[in-house]
Design an enzyme around this catalytic site. Structure first.
Site, PDB file in Angstrom:
ATOM      1  N   ARG A 127       4.792   4.053 -24.694  1.00  0.00           N
ATOM      2  CA  ARG A 127       3.897   5.148 -24.097  1.00  0.00           C
ATOM      3  C   ARG A 127       4.531   6.632 -24.475  1.00  0.00           C
ATOM      4  NH1 ARG A 127      -0.909   7.115 -22.223  1.00  0.00           N
ATOM      5  NH2 ARG A 127      -0.745   7.950 -19.985  1.00  0.00           N
ATOM      6  N   THR A 402      -9.344   5.811 -26.389  1.00  0.00           N
ATOM      7  CA  THR A 402      -8.143   5.013 -26.632  1.00  0.00           C
ATOM      8  C   THR A 402      -8.938   3.761 -27.508  1.00  0.00           C
ATOM      9  OG1 THR A 402      -7.383   5.475 -24.530  1.00  0.00           O
ATOM     10  CG2 THR A 402      -6.513   3.604 -25.419  1.00  0.00           C
ATOM     11  N   THR A 420      -3.170   4.894 -28.006  1.00  0.00           N
ATOM     12  CA  THR A 420      -4.019   6.117 -27.751  1.00  0.00           C
ATOM     13  C   THR A 420      -3.304   7.363 -28.206  1.00  0.00           C
ATOM     14  OG1 THR A 420      -5.400   7.069 -26.253  1.00  0.00           O
ATOM     15  CG2 THR A 420      -3.356   6.331 -25.436  1.00  0.00           C
ATOM     16  N   ASN A 422      -4.819   9.869 -26.473  1.00  0.00           N
ATOM     17  CA  ASN A 422      -5.491  10.247 -25.327  1.00  0.00           C
ATOM     18  C   ASN A 422      -6.996  10.885 -25.666  1.00  0.00           C
ATOM     19  OD1 ASN A 422      -5.266  10.259 -22.518  1.00  0.00           O
ATOM     20  ND2 ASN A 422      -4.875  12.600 -22.729  1.00  0.00           N
ATOM     21  N   ASP A 444      -2.110  13.866 -18.921  1.00  0.00           N
ATOM     22  CA  ASP A 444      -2.259  13.003 -17.934  1.00  0.00           C
ATOM     23  C   ASP A 444      -1.447  13.077 -16.413  1.00  0.00           C
ATOM     24  OD1 ASP A 444      -4.124  11.679 -19.185  1.00  0.00           O
ATOM     25  OD2 ASP A 444      -3.205  10.062 -19.866  1.00  0.00           O
ATOM     26  N   SER A 463      -0.949   5.903 -16.605  1.00  0.00           N
ATOM     27  CA  SER A 463      -1.946   5.346 -17.475  1.00  0.00           C
ATOM     28  C   SER A 463      -2.751   4.189 -16.500  1.00  0.00           C
ATOM     29  CB  SER A 463      -1.391   4.803 -18.686  1.00  0.00           C
ATOM     30  OG  SER A 463      -2.336   3.981 -19.629  1.00  0.00           O
ATOM     31  N   SER A 464      -4.167   3.760 -17.150  1.00  0.00           N
ATOM     32  CA  SER A 464      -4.653   2.635 -16.700  1.00  0.00           C
ATOM     33  C   SER A 464      -4.680   1.581 -17.792  1.00  0.00           C
ATOM     34  CB  SER A 464      -6.138   3.123 -16.262  1.00  0.00           C
ATOM     35  OG  SER A 464      -6.170   4.126 -15.278  1.00  0.00           O
ATOM     36  N   GLY A 484     -10.981   3.137 -22.123  1.00  0.00           N
ATOM     37  CA  GLY A 484     -12.036   3.701 -21.196  1.00  0.00           C
ATOM     38  C   GLY A 484     -11.179   4.405 -19.956  1.00  0.00           C
TER      39      GLY A 484
END
Length: 583
Positions: A127, A402, A420, A422, A444, A463-464, A484
């Site tokens: 990340r 993403t 991603t 973003n 984010d 993040s998700s 998403g």
């Protein structure tokens, strides 16, 4: 942001359609590029997206990515004797070329690897992270609590330190069998020779035209010779990206994080008010963590830990659902949609309150995945009536743009990658002369101090992303994930449930209409769900938001399912450009 009326679009599209029967790549008089007929594409002769022919069956392996070109490159690696990790690294670099709107060298992500040799499952966190000179006060905030101007989403202050190159190369070195030359060369060739622009990419270029045009370094890469967005069917070439990839082949990680590429990143970001240093880049390393592990009806769910909220909340949702006979409910019936909606509200409320980077703040991960906790939460669900919204979710800053891909082979190697930049084209700024945009991942973070998701130097924003591996009795069963933003969590949990509870195949589970809900208590539904179902939900107290037949915002799942007959079924999402290929 609106593209300038697309005045010339009709003429170019007409020319493309008229020449679509050509069997070799040719240049039309206006510069339109005609794709070879033997090459699969996600749109028809009218330039409209097709929703079929996305799946594949493989005996040796399956590669399912969001772009045909990347899937083909990954499959070719398998054919050459590479393993799933080799294919994943090759596909990852190729996606950075073919899908620059969603991911690339200037971004980052998460990877889950299941090793067939050892049975071990590894989580690689690559990340993006906050530069050492970033602070919660780096943006000016108005009286309304919002950042003044657009510095949180574009320009230098929007970018975090990218991790993609470090993450992909780490995976290759530790778990792959091939050289950098073997796995990156196909992406170099793709960048040099070009690929066909799809409706998705063309639409994103038009959507972001004002920002692409604003930065000269970006305009010369992502706009055509007339300074306009590319049209569907055009050929897109990125020689600067090819040059960067050549450097990475030759010098490895240092070729990106030190030397000329690093200098270009720092200089370009700081030209636009960034706070990057050469030290930020030189010190970047991927982090190896234990994945989140849960169990749903006897299936082991292995997914992403913090700084992603995805894995833990996916497990929490499935744990809540396990208290109900989901398999007895008709998929997308009012009762089915209501149950999922209520489970989402509960889990997303926990996400909103507690989630952050666990290296910096305490996160109750054991509670999120606890069966006992989920059972208590499930008691609060009324199967006949919708509850009011619990709280506003403060983590709604993530972009939906993403990418995800999944790869599996017959030996049981499984790779799930979500990565991603973003937002669409990240922070809109290309590292001058090197062909890739930087991310806008700093968006984010929340503004201000004292929050689990406040900025700290070196910290990753929440993040998700939920790259996920599913095992049954310790053996490979399924690998999947999705882009998403916050909808990743709801989408991944739906697809898992549809395969486990309803016996769907991979493609069927992906194709089936989706829902989304969070703490705002507004259930989003794709419009393929009947009106009578919507009316019943409204009678149960739901506020229903109808989206579209195939809503891109509901994610883009790429997955692989191990079938009982020993073959692998790859599924790819028709909501975007996805295509699975088997071998």
């Amino acid at each position: 942001m609106v593209y300038k009326k697309f005045l010339y679009a009709g003429a170019i599209v007409s020319l493309i359609l008229g020449l679509s029967a050509c069997t070799t790549a040719t240049k039309a008089g206006t510069g339109a590029y005609v794709q070879e007929t033997e090459t699969w594409k996600p749109f028809d002769e009218n330039g409209e997206m097709i929703r079929t022919d996305r799946n594949a069956i493989g005996e040796v392996g399956v590669v399912s990515t969001s772009k045909y070109e990347a899937s083909k490159i990954g499959r070719d690696i398998l054919k050459q004797g590479g393993n799933a990790i080799d294919a994943a690294v090759a596909a990852g670099f190729a996606l950075g070329v073919a899908e620059p709107n969603s991911s690339g060298l200037g971004g980052g992500g998460f990877m889950v690897i299941r090793s067939a040799k050892t049975g071990e499952t590894i989580f690689i966190d690559f990340r993006e992270r906050a530069p050492k000179n970033s602070t919660p006060e780096m943006w000016k905030v108005g009286e309304d609590g919002k950042v003044v101007g657009n510095q949180k989403v574009e320009g230098g202050k929007a970018a975090g330190i990218p991790g993609e190159v470090a993450g992909l190369l780490y995976a290759l070195e530790k778990y792959g069998t091939m050289s950098r030359e073997q796995v990156i060369r196909p992406a170099v060739n793709l960048a040099k020779n070009g690929f066909t622009v799809t409706p998705t990419l063309s639409g994103d270029m038009k959507n972001q035209f004002d920002r692409l045009e604003k930065y000269p370094e970006t305009a010369k890469v992502f706009l055509n010779e007339e300074g306009l967005p590319y049209e569907t069917g055009d050929k897109f070439v990125n020689k600067d990206m090819a040059k960067t990839l050549e450097i990475i082949i030759k010098k490895g990680k240092d070729g990106f994080y030190k030397g000329e590429v690093a200098k270009a990143i720092v200089n370009t970001m700081n030209k636009y008010d960034g706070v990057f240093t050469m030290e930020d880049l030189a010190n970047y390393k991927p982090i190896i963590k234990k994945p989140v592990v849960g169990n749903y009806r006897g299936y082991e769910i292995i997914s992403s830990p913090s700084p992603s909220s995805g894995g833990a909340i996916v497990v929490e949702i499935l744990n809540i659902l396990e208290n109900f006979n989901v398999g007895e409910l008709k998929v997308n019936s009012p009762e089915y949609l209501h149950l999922f909606s209520e489970a989402y509200k509960m889990a997303y409320a926990d996400r909103a309150k507690y989630m952050g980077d666990s290296d910096y703040v305490p996160v109750p991960m054991n509670g999120f995945v606890s069966k006992k906790y989920a059972k208590e939460v499930a008691k609060d669900i009324d199967l006949k009536k919708s509850k009011d919204g619990i709280a506003h979710d403060p983590w709604m800053y993530e972009s939906e743009d993403t990418t995800h891909y999944s790869i599996a082979d017959k030996e049981g190697n499984m790779v799930s990658v979500t990565k991603t930049v973003n937002g669409l084209f990240g922070n809109s700024v290309v590292a001058d002369g090197y062909g890739f945009v930087l991310n806008n991942e700093m968006d984010d973070f929340v503004t201000g101090v004292g929050h689990p998701n406040s900025i700290e130097p070196g910290k990753a924003p929440l993040s998700s992303m939920s790259p996920t591996v599913v095992l049954k009795d310790g053996k490979p069963f399924m690998v999947l994930g999705s882009p998403g933003a916050t909808k990743i969590i709801s989408t991944v949990s739906q697809v898992i449930s549809r395969v486990v509870d309803h016996g769907m195949g991979m493609q069927e589970a992906i194709d089936t209409p989706r829902l989304y809900d969070n703490t705002a208590n507004k259930i989003g539904l794709e419009t393929r769900i009947p009106e009578e179902t919507i009316k019943k939900l409204e009678e149960m107290g739901h506020t229903v938001v109808k989206t579209s037949d195939w809503d891109r915002g509901m994610g883009s799942v790429q997955g692989v399912l191990y079938k009982a007959d020993g073959t692998l079924e790859g599924g790819a999402d028709p909501r975007r450009d996805g295509k699975a290929l088997g071998y």
